[in-house]
Enzyme design. Structure first.
Site, mmCIF file in Angstrom:
data_model
loop_
_atom_site.group_PDB
_atom_site.id
_atom_site.type_symbol
_atom_site.label_atom_id
_atom_site.label_comp_id
_atom_site.label_asym_id
_atom_site.label_seq_id
_atom_site.Cartn_x
_atom_site.Cartn_y
_atom_site.Cartn_z
ATOM 1 N N PRO A 151 0.858 -1.199 0.000
ATOM 2 C CA PRO A 151 0.000 0.000 0.000
ATOM 3 C C PRO A 151 0.888 1.240 0.000
ATOM 4 O O PRO A 151 1.261 1.763 1.051
ATOM 5 C CB PRO A 151 -0.790 -0.144 1.313
ATOM 6 C CG PRO A 151 0.119 -0.932 2.206
ATOM 7 C CD PRO A 151 0.923 -1.845 1.327
ATOM 8 N N ASP A 155 6.101 2.648 1.593
ATOM 9 C CA ASP A 155 5.157 1.637 2.055
ATOM 10 C C ASP A 155 4.494 2.162 3.321
ATOM 11 O O ASP A 155 5.152 2.339 4.358
ATOM 12 C CB ASP A 155 5.918 0.330 2.326
ATOM 13 C CG ASP A 155 4.985 -0.831 2.671
ATOM 14 O OD1 ASP A 155 3.842 -0.582 3.088
ATOM 15 O OD2 ASP A 155 5.422 -1.995 2.533
ATOM 16 N N HIS A 156 3.185 2.411 3.246
ATOM 17 C CA HIS A 156 2.488 3.022 4.375
ATOM 18 C C HIS A 156 2.411 2.089 5.579
ATOM 19 O O HIS A 156 2.039 2.523 6.679
ATOM 20 C CB HIS A 156 1.071 3.443 3.953
ATOM 21 C CG HIS A 156 0.693 4.805 4.438
ATOM 22 N ND1 HIS A 156 0.901 5.227 5.727
ATOM 23 C CD2 HIS A 156 0.129 5.869 3.797
ATOM 24 C CE1 HIS A 156 0.470 6.458 5.877
ATOM 25 N NE2 HIS A 156 0.008 6.881 4.701
ATOM 26 N N ARG A 157 2.776 0.824 5.413
ATOM 27 C CA ARG A 157 2.774 -0.088 6.547
ATOM 28 C C ARG A 157 3.964 0.150 7.470
ATOM 29 O O ARG A 157 3.910 -0.187 8.654
ATOM 30 C CB ARG A 157 2.799 -1.545 6.055
ATOM 31 C CG ARG A 157 1.584 -1.969 5.265
ATOM 32 C CD ARG A 157 1.763 -3.359 4.686
ATOM 33 N NE ARG A 157 2.873 -3.415 3.725
ATOM 34 C CZ ARG A 157 3.251 -4.521 3.080
ATOM 35 N NH1 ARG A 157 2.625 -5.669 3.327
ATOM 36 N NH2 ARG A 157 4.251 -4.478 2.218
ATOM 37 N N CYS A 209 5.576 3.154 7.988
ATOM 38 C CA CYS A 209 5.572 4.460 8.647
ATOM 39 C C CYS A 209 4.371 5.262 8.189
ATOM 40 O O CYS A 209 3.693 4.892 7.227
ATOM 41 C CB CYS A 209 6.866 5.229 8.350
ATOM 42 S SG CYS A 209 7.023 5.760 6.621
#
Length: 486
Positions: free
Chosen positions: A283, A456-458, A460
Site C-alpha cells: 500500500p 510503504d504506508h505499513r 511508517c
C-alpha cells in the site's frame, strides 16, 4: 573406468529457476577441460557463461539456442575417464582436465554446481541403438559380460584421445552406443505414463504452444524419438502452421493484423513480475517537494575543480540518502507479511535504477552508508557498465534496502515510482532546470529539482515520510547540512 556424466543446469541462486540458452560454446565431440565454460545463458538477472565441472568429451547437448531450461535440466553429457594405453606401452593418463566422477567442486557465486550428476542409464537388452555396431550394442546391453566394461572404457577413451580436440564420427558412435545416449537421450523406452521422448525441449514446447498431444505421434527418430519434423508435419496435417523460427522468440498466441506481440521473458519478464507484485502487496503513497539545487551544483563543481576523480551528481544524492536514512531508519526496511513484522536494517544497500538495452535493471551498491562520494561514484560507474554489458551477477542485482531513481536523465520533472519490492521506499529525482524561485526574499532564476518519495504506508506514516523528504531537500539546498553526519 570411463563413464559418461550428465551436467545439469546448476542452481542459479537468488530465486532464479530457469535460463535461456543464448549461445553454445562447445560442439558434440569437443574435448572440454574442468570448469571450461560450455554455454552462455540469460537469466532474468544477467547473461552468464556456465562452466562444466567435468573434463572429457562432449557426447550430447540438450536444447537449441533460444530454448528456456529449468534449473536441474540436463545441459550436456561428458565422457570422462582414463585414456587408452599409448603406443609405447606407457599407461594412459587421465583425460585432460578430467575431475573424475566428483567434478571440480568449484562453486561460482550464484551459478555454481553442488554435486556430481547421476550417471546415464544403459540401453536395455534387445534394444540396440540404430546406427551403432552390434559389438557396441552388445557391450551396452550386457553389462555383466566379461569384456563389456573394457569395451565401454575403450570406446570412451578413443573419443577422448581423438586428435585436434574432437572425436571422429565412428568414435562418437561407439561412445553413444556403449552408454545408451542418442541425441542426448538414453535408449530406455519411456513408460506408458511417463514423458514422451522428444529430441529436445524445443520440440516439446512447439507442440504445447500449438495444442498438439505428443502421445498421438509416432516419432521417426531412433527408438521412436519424436523430432521437430514430426511435430511440424502433424501441425500441417491438421491445418495449422508451425512457426519457422525458434519458439523462444515467438509469441504464444497468433497476432491479429496490425498487432505485434512480444513475450515477457528474461529481464523484461522479471521486471513485469516484480512491479506487478509490488502493486499487489504494497500500500504505497507518494509525497514530493521542489528544492533549490543551485548550491549543490556549485559544491559539485568546486569539488571537481579541486582535482582527483570526478564526483557524480548521483553519488552526492546517494550520500544525502544514506544520511537521511540514518535519521529516519523506518524507511530502510521491509515487511515480512507472513510474520506480520517490519524488518529494519542497520546497513544501507542502495539500489539505483539503470536503463539498458535489455531493459530496466536495479544494481545494488553494498554498504553505501560506509562509502564516501568518490567510492560511490566509482561503484555507480562500474555497476552501470556491467548492466549495459549484461554481466551483472544475481548478487549485484538483489538485496537492496532502499532505491534511488534518477529519472531526470530522461528529461522529466516528476514521477510516482513503483517501489522496488520488497523494499519499503524509493526516492525519485527529476531533472534540474533553471526556474523562477524566491531566493533571500527576491525573485531569481535558480536550479530547481523535484524530489518525490514513494513509501510503504505499513512501515511508517506521513510524518516520517515527510520528515525524510524534507531533510533530503534541505541537504540539496544547503549541502553544509551534511557536515553534521560526516
Amino acid at each position: 573406468m570411463a563413464q559418461v556424466l550428465e551436467f545439469k543446469l546448476p542452481d542459479l541462486g537468488e530465486g532464479l529457476t530457469e535460463a535461456e540458452i543464448v549461445r553454445w560454446l562447445v560442439e558434440v565431440g569437443d574435448v572440454v577441460a574442468v570448469d571450461q565454460p560450455v554455454v552462455e545463458v540469460e537469466t532474468a538477472k544477467a547473461m552468464v557463461e556456465v562452466p562444466c565441472p567435468y573434463g572429457g568429451v562432449v557426447t550430447a547437448r540438450f536444447g537449441e539456442e533460444g530454448t528456456e531450461l529449468p534449473v536441474g535440466a540436463p545441459l550436456i553429457t561428458v565422457a570422462v575417464g582414463e585414456r587408452p594405453a599409448s603406443g609405447d606401452g606407457t599407461a594412459g593418463t587421465e583425460a585432460e582436465g578430467s575431475a573424475g566422477a566428483g567434478g571440480s567442486g568449484n562453486v561460482l557465486v550464484g551459478y555454481g554446481t553442488s554435486e556430481a550428476p547421476a550417471r546415464r542409464r544403459r540401453v536395455r537388452p534387445g534394444r540396440p541403438v540404430p546406427g551403432v555396431s552390434a559389438g557396441a550394442g552388445e557391450s551396452g546391453a550386457r553389462p555383466g559380460a566379461g569384456g563389456s566394461g573394457r569395451a565401454d572404457a575403450a570406446a570412451r577413451g578413443r573419443a577422448q584421445a581423438a586428435p585436434g580436440g574432437r572425436a571422429d564420427a565412428a568414435v562418437q558412435a561407439d561412445v553413444r552406443g556403449s552408454t545408451g545416449v542418442v541425441n542426448g537421450h538414453t535408449g530406455d523406452p519411456e513408460t506408458d505414463d511417463g514423458p514422451v521422448p522428444v529430441i529436445s525441449p524445443l520440440v516439446r514446447r512447439l507442440a504445447r504452444q500449438n495444442g498438439l498431444d505428443l502421445r498421438e505421434l509416432t516419432g521417426s527418430g531412433p527408438d521412436g524419438l519424436i523430432l521437430r519434423a514430426d511435430v511440424e508435419y502433424a501441425l500441417r496435417a491438421v491445418g495449422r502452421s508451425a512457426a519457422t523460427e525458434a519458439p523462444a522468440v515467438q509469441p504464444s498466441t497468433t497476432a491479429a493484423p496490425g498487432e505485434t506481440r512480444t513475450p515477457l521473458k528474461g529481464v523484461r519478464g522479471a521486471v513485469a513480475d516484480k512491479l506487478a507484485r509490488s502493486r499487489r502487496e504494497i500500500p504505497d503513497a507518494t509525497c514530493w517537494v521542489d528544492a533549490d539545487a543551485t548550491e549543490l551544483m556549485r559544491v559539485r563543481t568546486a569539488m571537481n575543480a579541486a582535482g582527483g576523480p570526478k564526483i557524480s551528481l548521483l553519488a552526492l544524492l546517494a550520500r544525502i540518502c544514506t544520511a537521511a536514512l540514518a535519521r529516519f531508519p523506518e524507511l530502510n526496511a521491509t515487511v515480512d507479511a507472513e510474520a506480520r513484522e517490519v524488518v529494519r536494517f542497520d546497513h544501507v544497500h542502495l539500489g539505483f535504477a539503470a536503463q539498458t538495452d535489455r531493459g530496466l535493471v536495479v544494481p545494488v551498491v553494498r554498504d553505501a552508508h560506509a562509502r564516501d562520494a568518490e567510492s560511490l561514484t566509482a561503484e555507480f560507474a562500474r555497476l552501470t557498465e556491467a548492466g549495459r554489458a549484461g554481466t551483472l551477477t544475481p548478487a549485484e542485482l538483489t538485496g537492496g534496502t532502499f532505491t534511488l531513481n534518477n529519472y531526470g536523465v530522461f528529461g522529466v520533472d516528476g514521477s510516482t515510482p513503483i517501489i522496488n519490492h520488497p523494499e519499503a521506499a524509493m526516492l525519485g529525482v527529476g531533472r534540474i532546470v533553471p526556474k523562477p524561485w524566491v531566493h533571500e526574499g527576491e525573485l531569481a532564476v535558480r536550479q530547481v529539482v523535484q524530489l518525490s518519495l514513494t513509501f510503504d504506508h505499513r512501515v511508517c506514516d506521513g510524518g516520517v515520510a515527510g520528515g525524510f523528504l524534507r531533510y533530503v531537500a534541505d541537504c540539496v539546498e544547503q549541502p553544509a547540512v551534511l557536515l553534521r553526519t560526516l
